[in-house]
Design a protein around this motif. Structure first.
Motif, PDB file in Angstrom:
ATOM      1  N   HIS A   1      38.283  43.446  34.633  1.00 52.77           N
ATOM      2  CA  HIS A   1      38.297  42.875  35.975  1.00 52.77           C
ATOM      3  C   HIS A   1      36.890  42.834  36.567  1.00 52.77           C
ATOM      4  O   HIS A   1      35.987  43.524  36.096  1.00 52.77           O
ATOM      5  CB  HIS A   1      39.206  43.705  36.883  1.00 52.77           C
ATOM      6  CG  HIS A   1      40.646  43.681  36.476  1.00 52.77           C
ATOM      7  ND1 HIS A   1      41.577  42.856  37.060  1.00 52.77           N
ATOM      8  CD2 HIS A   1      41.316  44.385  35.517  1.00 52.77           C
ATOM      9  CE1 HIS A   1      42.772  43.051  36.492  1.00 52.77           C
ATOM     10  NE2 HIS A   1      42.627  43.969  35.556  1.00 52.77           N
ATOM     11  N   HIS A   2      36.755  42.017  37.620  1.00 54.33           N
ATOM     12  CA  HIS A   2      35.483  41.888  38.343  1.00 54.33           C
ATOM     13  C   HIS A   2      34.332  41.605  37.365  1.00 54.33           C
ATOM     14  O   HIS A   2      33.240  42.162  37.497  1.00 54.33           O
ATOM     15  CB  HIS A   2      35.185  43.148  39.151  1.00 54.33           C
ATOM     16  CG  HIS A   2      36.308  43.588  40.040  1.00 54.33           C
ATOM     17  ND1 HIS A   2      36.859  42.761  41.002  1.00 54.33           N
ATOM     18  CD2 HIS A   2      36.996  44.762  40.104  1.00 54.33           C
ATOM     19  CE1 HIS A   2      37.838  43.409  41.624  1.00 54.33           C
ATOM     20  NE2 HIS A   2      37.936  44.620  41.089  1.00 54.33           N
TER      21      HIS A   2
ATOM     22  N   GLU B   1      37.752  38.738  30.576  1.00 51.74           N
ATOM     23  CA  GLU B   1      38.893  38.725  31.506  1.00 51.74           C
ATOM     24  C   GLU B   1      40.211  38.674  30.746  1.00 51.74           C
ATOM     25  O   GLU B   1      41.177  39.360  31.102  1.00 51.74           O
ATOM     26  CB  GLU B   1      38.759  37.531  32.459  1.00 51.74           C
ATOM     27  CG  GLU B   1      37.616  37.685  33.456  1.00 51.74           C
ATOM     28  CD  GLU B   1      37.322  36.410  34.224  1.00 51.74           C
ATOM     29  OE1 GLU B   1      36.655  36.506  35.266  1.00 51.74           O
ATOM     30  OE2 GLU B   1      37.739  35.315  33.777  1.00 51.74           O
TER      31      GLU B   1
END
Length: 244
Positions: free
Chosen positions: A224-225, A219
């Motif tokens: 992302h995610h 991150e």
């Protein structure tokens, strides 16, 4: 004062790590697959297959296999992308790269094979749909730099997969430690003629970031995610993150 890093449980100058890791993999390259099958009872093949399934790679896409010297993931990705796609096999270690490249050629699979450092990838930005690094990140000196580099060469919407040894479920830790520090080096000495390299393997696993720590590092690198999947009680974890 020179900066230091870990080499297994030892602390060494950062400038020495790449050379020390290269010695390990040059020593074991010719027995690498045999030892993987013995060490994991063949499970490493299932872990890699799961990673390819999770990747969602489709026909025509571009895939970068970082630290992929054995060629296992490149072989499976090649089937996914077909003749209209691209697979790039890379490894920092020449001996490992040659083993993987030659094995793929013997199977009729021709992909570019490039010797390069995960911290300095020789590819343009925003080029790959998917990047994988399997059982390689723990050997990288500057993991944060490598994660930034892999994010750089990903296309927006692309995904990074990190398949790596991780933190096992605590009730299983004593048995796992006994296997790792006693049986594994003996197997290495018997099969590969090298106990020290497999002692380093056991130590490097313990020094690698935990599942949550690696998630945070991905991150911080701008992915992302980010999520992870524990395999076989956390012996191995597959992390996946996206470039937005």
């Amino acid at each position: 004062m020179d900066k230091t890093t870990s080499f297994g449980f030892a602390t060494i100058p950062e400038t020495e790590k790449a050379h020390r890791v290269a010695e390990v993999f040059t020593s074991v390259a010719n027995k690498y697959d045999v030892m993987n099958d013995l060490m994991s009872a063949g499970l490493h093949r299932l872990w890699k297959r799961f990673a390819v399934q999770i990747s969602g790679v489709r026909a025509g896409e571009r895939v970068l296999d970082v630290a992929g010297g054995s060629g296992d993931l490149s072989r499976q990705f090649a089937r996914c992308v077909g003749p209209s796609g691209e697979i790039w096999l890379t490894d920092i270690n020449n001996a490992m790269l040659r083993v993987g490249r030659d094995r793929l050629i013997d199977e009729g699979i021709t992909v570019p094979a490039v010797q390069c450092d995960a911290e300095n990838l020789p590819f343009p930005s925003n080029y790959f749909n998917c990047i994988s690094i399997a059982f390689g990140l723990r050997n990288v000196t500057h993991k944060d730099t490598a994660l930034l580099e892999m994010r750089r060469v990903l296309k927006p919407g692309g995904r990074l997969l990190v398949l790596e040894f991780s933190r096992i479920w605590k009730p299983m830790q004593p048995a796992y430690d006994a296997y790792s520090f006693h049986l594994l080096p003996r197997m290495g000495k018997l099969i590969a003629g090298d106990a020290d390299s497999y002692r380093y393997l056991a130590e490097s696993i313990r020094m690698h970031p935990s599942q949550e720590e690696l998630k945070r590092m991905m991150e911080e690198a701008g992915l992302h995610h980010v999520e992870y999947f524990n395999l076989n009680a956390g012996i191995v974890a597959l992390h996946r993150g996206y470039k937005i």
